[in-house]
Design an enzyme around this catalytic site. Structure first.
Site, PDB file in Angstrom:
ATOM      1  CB  THR A 175      -0.908   0.023   1.246  1.00  0.00           C
ATOM      2  OG1 THR A 175      -1.545   1.301   1.372  1.00  0.00           O
ATOM      3  CG2 THR A 175      -0.109  -0.231   2.520  1.00  0.00           C
ATOM      4  CG  ASP A 176      -0.994   5.068  -0.907  1.00  0.00           C
ATOM      5  OD1 ASP A 176      -1.582   4.375  -0.050  1.00  0.00           O
ATOM      6  OD2 ASP A 176      -1.523   6.071  -1.431  1.00  0.00           O
ATOM      7  CD  GLU A 177      -3.190   3.903   4.577  1.00  0.00           C
ATOM      8  OE1 GLU A 177      -2.934   3.979   5.796  1.00  0.00           O
ATOM      9  OE2 GLU A 177      -4.332   3.692   4.128  1.00  0.00           O
ATOM     10  CE1 TYR A 201      -3.399  -2.398   5.515  1.00  0.00           C
ATOM     11  CE2 TYR A 201      -3.369  -0.025   5.113  1.00  0.00           C
ATOM     12  CZ  TYR A 201      -3.378  -1.325   4.631  1.00  0.00           C
ATOM     13  OH  TYR A 201      -3.352  -1.547   3.280  1.00  0.00           O
ATOM     14  CE  LYS A 205      -0.320  -4.650   2.840  1.00  0.00           C
ATOM     15  NZ  LYS A 205      -0.732  -5.969   2.286  1.00  0.00           N
TER      16      LYS A 205
END
Length: 414
Positions: A175-177, A201, A205
């Protein structure tokens, strides 16, 4: 494919250890009325790819890829959708494929090594798309152990099993997060940017990515890492902002924004995301990281206005707007924005094809028709901060108000 389809469970290959509630296997036929949605890309098939395992295949983004690969490459690839059927999954997302010779559903959990290895060996898996994850940021603040277990340990199980059987491609969906918050005046982040996650979260990741990288270095596992920004479209469980707000407005209920509604996100239509993964499968280089990024950056409060307009709900006056847009307290930490540069993927030939307004219209139409029945009763998930207890969504009792909530002041990061 000579897959062990069981007619009594609509093409499901079950695991003997499952305690999944029977409702996940109930078929009320709603999927028969829905359009079959896939991406648009089609490439020359790869000679060393035959059996593709897609984890989380009954979930949102993965189901788009499962449908796309199954229907676009019927003679070239066998697709095995592997999913434990968590609260946000639905077999309706892939039931239209049950009569396809090259599709199989395997009911399994990525944190169960015996199930993962059985699936890989049984179907002679050579390629893996690893989507399965706990992915809702709000839930990670209250159930962070579950995110670590699924996203980190589950990825470790997948990697170890893939190493044992000798897969030829392991495409890890991140994810870009993992990059963390991007300031308004910062450049879009490249694949080489430092990872700086800010919530449990995103941290899980990022940790999973470290394991993927270690297996590439230590065991020469052929991996690709993909970091995408927010994806939206039909088939997304209505815990996320776009489908949740559509379903609320469709029920004549107001939307509820966290904080003051100012955070922005970039949105990519699910069909374009499916094309991106198809492109990475056929054109991507092993050992590389690819950002999948959109041009469409929209604040949460702007999104509300666009949804009200698309659904024909008057909101021009302040009184009308406050009737349909309410507020509640913010997350413990809410990244203001994410911004990634997808130039590297565009060089492979992929590009965003669906403008946000067009994708939003398609999405609104789909949820107005199918949103109330696709996952069963969704009432509890429509609250501002729902929680999940043993695969069941429980509604919160958070206060809502008419005025934006002032965000907490933050310490400068630089």
């Amino acid at each position: 494919m000579t897959a062990p389809h069981l007619k009594s469970t609509n093409g499901v290959h079950p695991s003997s250890s499952k305690t999944t509630k029977p409702r996940f296997f109930e078929d009320h036929g709603i999927w028969k009325q829905a359009p079959v949605l896939i991406g648009t890309t089609k490439y020359e098939s790869l000679p060393d790819v035959k059996n593709i395992m897609v984890t989380g295949g009954a979930g949102f983004i993965a189901c788009w890829l499962v449908r796309h690969l199954t229907l676009t490459y019927p003679e070239a690839y066998n697709i095995i959708s592997f999913d434990k059927l968590d609260y946000c999954s639905s077999l309706n997302n892939t039931r239209m494929l049950n009569d396809k010779r090259n599709f199989t559903f395997y009911h399994g959990d990525i944190t169960n090594p015996s199930e993962v290895l059985d699936c890989m060996e049984r179907f002679n898996i050579d390629t893996i798309f690893h989507f399965a994850a706990q992915s809702h940021v709000d839930l990670s603040f209250g159930n962070s152990y579950g995110f670590t277990h699924t996203n980190v340990y589950g990825t470790h199980v997948m990697l170890e099993s893939a190493k044992k059987i000798g897969v030829k491609r392991f495409i890890h969906v991140s994810t870009d997060e993992v990059y963390g918050e991007v300031r308004d005046d910062d450049d879009d982040l490249l694949e080489t940017s430092i990872l700086s996650p800010t919530n449990p979260y995103a941290a899980s990741k990022a940790a999973a990515e470290m394991l993927v990288h270690s297996y590439m270095k230590s065991f020469k596992l052929p991996v690709i890492i993909v970091r995408s920004n927010n994806v939206y479209g039909p088939h997304q469980f209505p815990e996320k902002i776009i489908p949740k707000f559509i379903c609320l407005l469709n029920r004549q209920r107001p939307t509820v924004l966290h904080g003051d509604g100012s955070p922005t996100r970039r949105y990519l239509y699910a069909g374009d995301a499916a094309d991106a993964f198809d492109t990475i499968l056929h054109k991507g280089a092993l050992g590389q990281v690819y950002n999948v990024g959109s041009h469409d950056e929209i604040s949460n409060i702007q999104l509300c206005k666009m949804l009200l307009k698309e659904m024909g709900i008057p909101h021009e006056t302040e009184e009308d707007f406050h009737k349909w847009v309410k507020y509640t307290h913010d997350r413990p930490f809410n990244d203001h924005r994410y911004a990634i540069d997808a130039t590297k993927l565009r060089r492979l030939g992929w590009d965003q094809k669906t403008p946000f307004a067009e994708g939003l219209k398609t999405t609104v139409d789909w949820y107005k028709r199918f949103g109330e029945e696709w996952w069963g009763n969704i009432s509890k998930v429509l609250s501002p901060f729902p929680i999940v207890v043993e695969a069941e969504v429980v509604s919160d009792k958070e206060e809502i108000c008419d005025e934006p909530q002032v965000p907490k002041k933050r310490k400068s990061s630089g």
